[in-house]
Design a protein around this motif. Structure first.
Motif, PDB file in Angstrom:
ATOM      1  N   PHE A  77      14.224  -7.757  -0.912  1.00 47.64           N
ATOM      2  CA  PHE A  77      12.865  -7.560  -1.407  1.00 47.64           C
ATOM      3  C   PHE A  77      12.395  -6.128  -1.188  1.00 47.64           C
ATOM      4  O   PHE A  77      11.718  -5.546  -2.041  1.00 47.64           O
ATOM      5  N   HIS A  78      12.736  -5.548  -0.027  1.00 46.34           N
ATOM      6  CA  HIS A  78      12.241  -4.198   0.240  1.00 46.34           C
ATOM      7  C   HIS A  78      12.879  -3.171  -0.687  1.00 46.34           C
ATOM      8  O   HIS A  78      12.262  -2.151  -1.004  1.00 46.34           O
ATOM      9  N   HIS A  79      14.095  -3.459  -1.198  1.00 44.20           N
ATOM     10  CA  HIS A  79      14.702  -2.546  -2.176  1.00 44.20           C
ATOM     11  C   HIS A  79      13.937  -2.606  -3.504  1.00 44.20           C
ATOM     12  O   HIS A  79      13.730  -1.577  -4.159  1.00 44.20           O
ATOM     13  N   LEU A 109       5.912  -9.495  -5.317  1.00 43.57           N
ATOM     14  CA  LEU A 109       6.198  -9.068  -3.954  1.00 43.57           C
ATOM     15  C   LEU A 109       6.667  -7.615  -3.918  1.00 43.57           C
ATOM     16  O   LEU A 109       6.353  -6.878  -2.983  1.00 43.57           O
ATOM     17  N   ALA A 110       7.417  -7.197  -4.940  1.00 48.93           N
ATOM     18  CA  ALA A 110       7.833  -5.798  -5.024  1.00 48.93           C
ATOM     19  C   ALA A 110       6.614  -4.887  -5.138  1.00 48.93           C
ATOM     20  O   ALA A 110       6.515  -3.855  -4.456  1.00 48.93           O
ATOM     21  N   SER A 111       5.674  -5.266  -5.988  1.00 48.73           N
ATOM     22  CA  SER A 111       4.457  -4.464  -6.177  1.00 48.73           C
ATOM     23  C   SER A 111       3.617  -4.430  -4.909  1.00 48.73           C
ATOM     24  O   SER A 111       3.095  -3.377  -4.516  1.00 48.73           O
ATOM     25  N   LEU A 112       3.466  -5.581  -4.263  1.00 50.05           N
ATOM     26  CA  LEU A 112       2.682  -5.662  -3.037  1.00 50.05           C
ATOM     27  C   LEU A 112       3.319  -4.822  -1.930  1.00 50.05           C
ATOM     28  O   LEU A 112       2.634  -4.103  -1.194  1.00 50.05           O
ATOM     29  N   THR A 113       4.645  -4.901  -1.824  1.00 50.96           N
ATOM     30  CA  THR A 113       5.366  -4.118  -0.821  1.00 50.96           C
ATOM     31  C   THR A 113       5.185  -2.628  -1.065  1.00 50.96           C
ATOM     32  O   THR A 113       4.949  -1.850  -0.132  1.00 50.96           O
ATOM     33  N   ALA A 114       5.296  -2.209  -2.327  1.00 50.73           N
ATOM     34  CA  ALA A 114       5.115  -0.802  -2.663  1.00 50.73           C
ATOM     35  C   ALA A 114       3.729  -0.315  -2.264  1.00 50.73           C
ATOM     36  O   ALA A 114       3.569   0.750  -1.653  1.00 50.73           O
ATOM     37  N   ILE A 207      18.801 -11.213  -2.021  1.00 53.55           N
ATOM     38  CA  ILE A 207      17.356 -11.327  -2.039  1.00 53.55           C
ATOM     39  C   ILE A 207      16.798 -11.955  -0.764  1.00 53.55           C
ATOM     40  O   ILE A 207      15.630 -11.746  -0.417  1.00 53.55           O
ATOM     41  N   ASN A 208      17.614 -12.687  -0.026  1.00 56.32           N
ATOM     42  CA  ASN A 208      17.145 -13.309   1.214  1.00 56.32           C
ATOM     43  C   ASN A 208      17.290 -12.403   2.432  1.00 56.32           C
ATOM     44  O   ASN A 208      16.769 -12.727   3.507  1.00 56.32           O
ATOM     45  N   SER A 209      17.971 -11.281   2.270  1.00 57.32           N
ATOM     46  CA  SER A 209      18.234 -10.385   3.401  1.00 57.32           C
ATOM     47  C   SER A 209      16.943  -9.721   3.882  1.00 57.32           C
ATOM     48  O   SER A 209      16.301  -8.985   3.146  1.00 57.32           O
ATOM     49  N   ALA A 213      11.220 -11.228   7.763  1.00 53.10           N
ATOM     50  CA  ALA A 213      10.545 -10.148   8.489  1.00 53.10           C
ATOM     51  C   ALA A 213       9.566  -9.405   7.579  1.00 53.10           C
ATOM     52  O   ALA A 213       8.456  -9.044   8.000  1.00 53.10           O
ATOM     53  N   LEU A 214       9.967  -9.172   6.321  1.00 49.03           N
ATOM     54  CA  LEU A 214       9.076  -8.477   5.394  1.00 49.03           C
ATOM     55  C   LEU A 214       7.835  -9.311   5.109  1.00 49.03           C
ATOM     56  O   LEU A 214       6.713  -8.781   5.063  1.00 49.03           O
TER      57      LEU A 214
END
Length: 289
Positions: A77-79, A109-114, A207-209, A213-214
């Protein structure tokens, strides 16, 4: 009539990201699809947004659709969040204003993380049936469906359509298989497989890695997220329970949510008419076309 044109971006690892733009001349709105989908899932919504005077930009995320499969195999997800941040920066540079973003599931989730790690980057955010708190059984069901025929594929588009119909029994039968063709690629053996890199599910960095934690990091940071956020939840969602939605809006100061009746996790495909109406209202462009 506003026509779709090609646009491209460079991801966080120098990876090619392929997109489409419907240029209505105003506020840029970046659309990021869910896991296992492609940018074509947004076609109808993007046209509606462009007709209201905005620039609708839909992008295939790494390993999906026509975007590059990354050599590193990095599909956490963080990638995806790092790619989203790269896209938002490039959109800002091209159009000289902060974009809004609309993200479904993975794209949300990608947008929120960014935004939470590299922001402020966005003007507003629409999350489509996703919060950092997810139903584990729903996650297992979705990933189980995605992985079941990942390598074997399907002998025909009809066989793929039957599999989807069994998975989504509440959705009306497809009138045409052409839309489904956008999510599949035909191999040299003639079989149809999903249009995404299998490493997304089964790779060493999938995708589960690092996902748990994220998610905890995002939940902890929500009280500091002052960005206007609209959470659009499918009332029949197997992934986001009503309690998850209520928790999200109670933690994020500028968040609100709306339920879409008759829709499951795939809100856009289930009730695009209602979905488009809600996001147009949120983006402040609900005047007549």
């Amino acid at each position: 009539m506003i026509e779709r044109k090609a646009i491209s971006f460079v991801g966080a690892e120098g990876n090619r990201l392929t997109g489409d733009i419907w240029d209505g001349g105003g506020q840029p709105v970046v659309f990021l699809h869910g896991g296992g989908q492609t940018r074509r899932a947004w076609d109808a919504t993007a046209r509606d947004v462009a007709r209201r005077g905005m620039r609708a930009i839909a992008v295939d995320q790494r390993g999906h659709g026509e975007s590059a499969w990354v050599e590193s195999g990095h599909y956490g997800f963080h990638h995806y969040g790092e790619d989203a941040a790269a896209i938002f920066r490039q959109v800002h540079e091209r159009f000289h204003t902060r974009p809004a973003a609309v993200g479904a599931s993975l794209g949300g989730l990608a947008s929120l993380t960014a935004e939470m790690r590299a922001g402020p980057m966005l003007d507003a955010l629409v999350l489509v049936d996703i919060t950092p708190r997810l139903d584990p059984a729903g996650v297992d069901r979705i990933q189980g469906f995605m992985g079941a025929r990942m390598e074997e594929g399907f002998a025909s588009l009809e066989e793929a359509a039957d599999a989807i119909a069994a998975y989504l029994p509440h959705r009306a039968p497809r009138r045409s298989l052409e839309g489904l063709r956008k999510n599949l690629r035909q191999g040299e053996d003639g079989r149809y497989r999903w249009h995404w890199d299998p490493a997304f599910i089964k790779g060493a960095v999938n995708i589960n890695s690092g996902a748990e934690a994220l998610m905890q990091e995002l939940i902890a940071g929500l009280p500091e997220l002052h960005l206007p956020v609209l959470l659009v939840r499918g009332m029949r969602s197997e992934l986001v329970q009503e309690s998850h939605a209520r928790e999200f809006v109670s933690l994020a100061p500028a968040a609100s949510y709306v339920d879409v009746g008759g829709a499951g996790h795939m809100v856009v495909g289930d009730r695009n008419d209602v979905f488009a109406s809600e996001i147009l209202k949120f983006l402040g462009r609900d005047q007549a076309a």
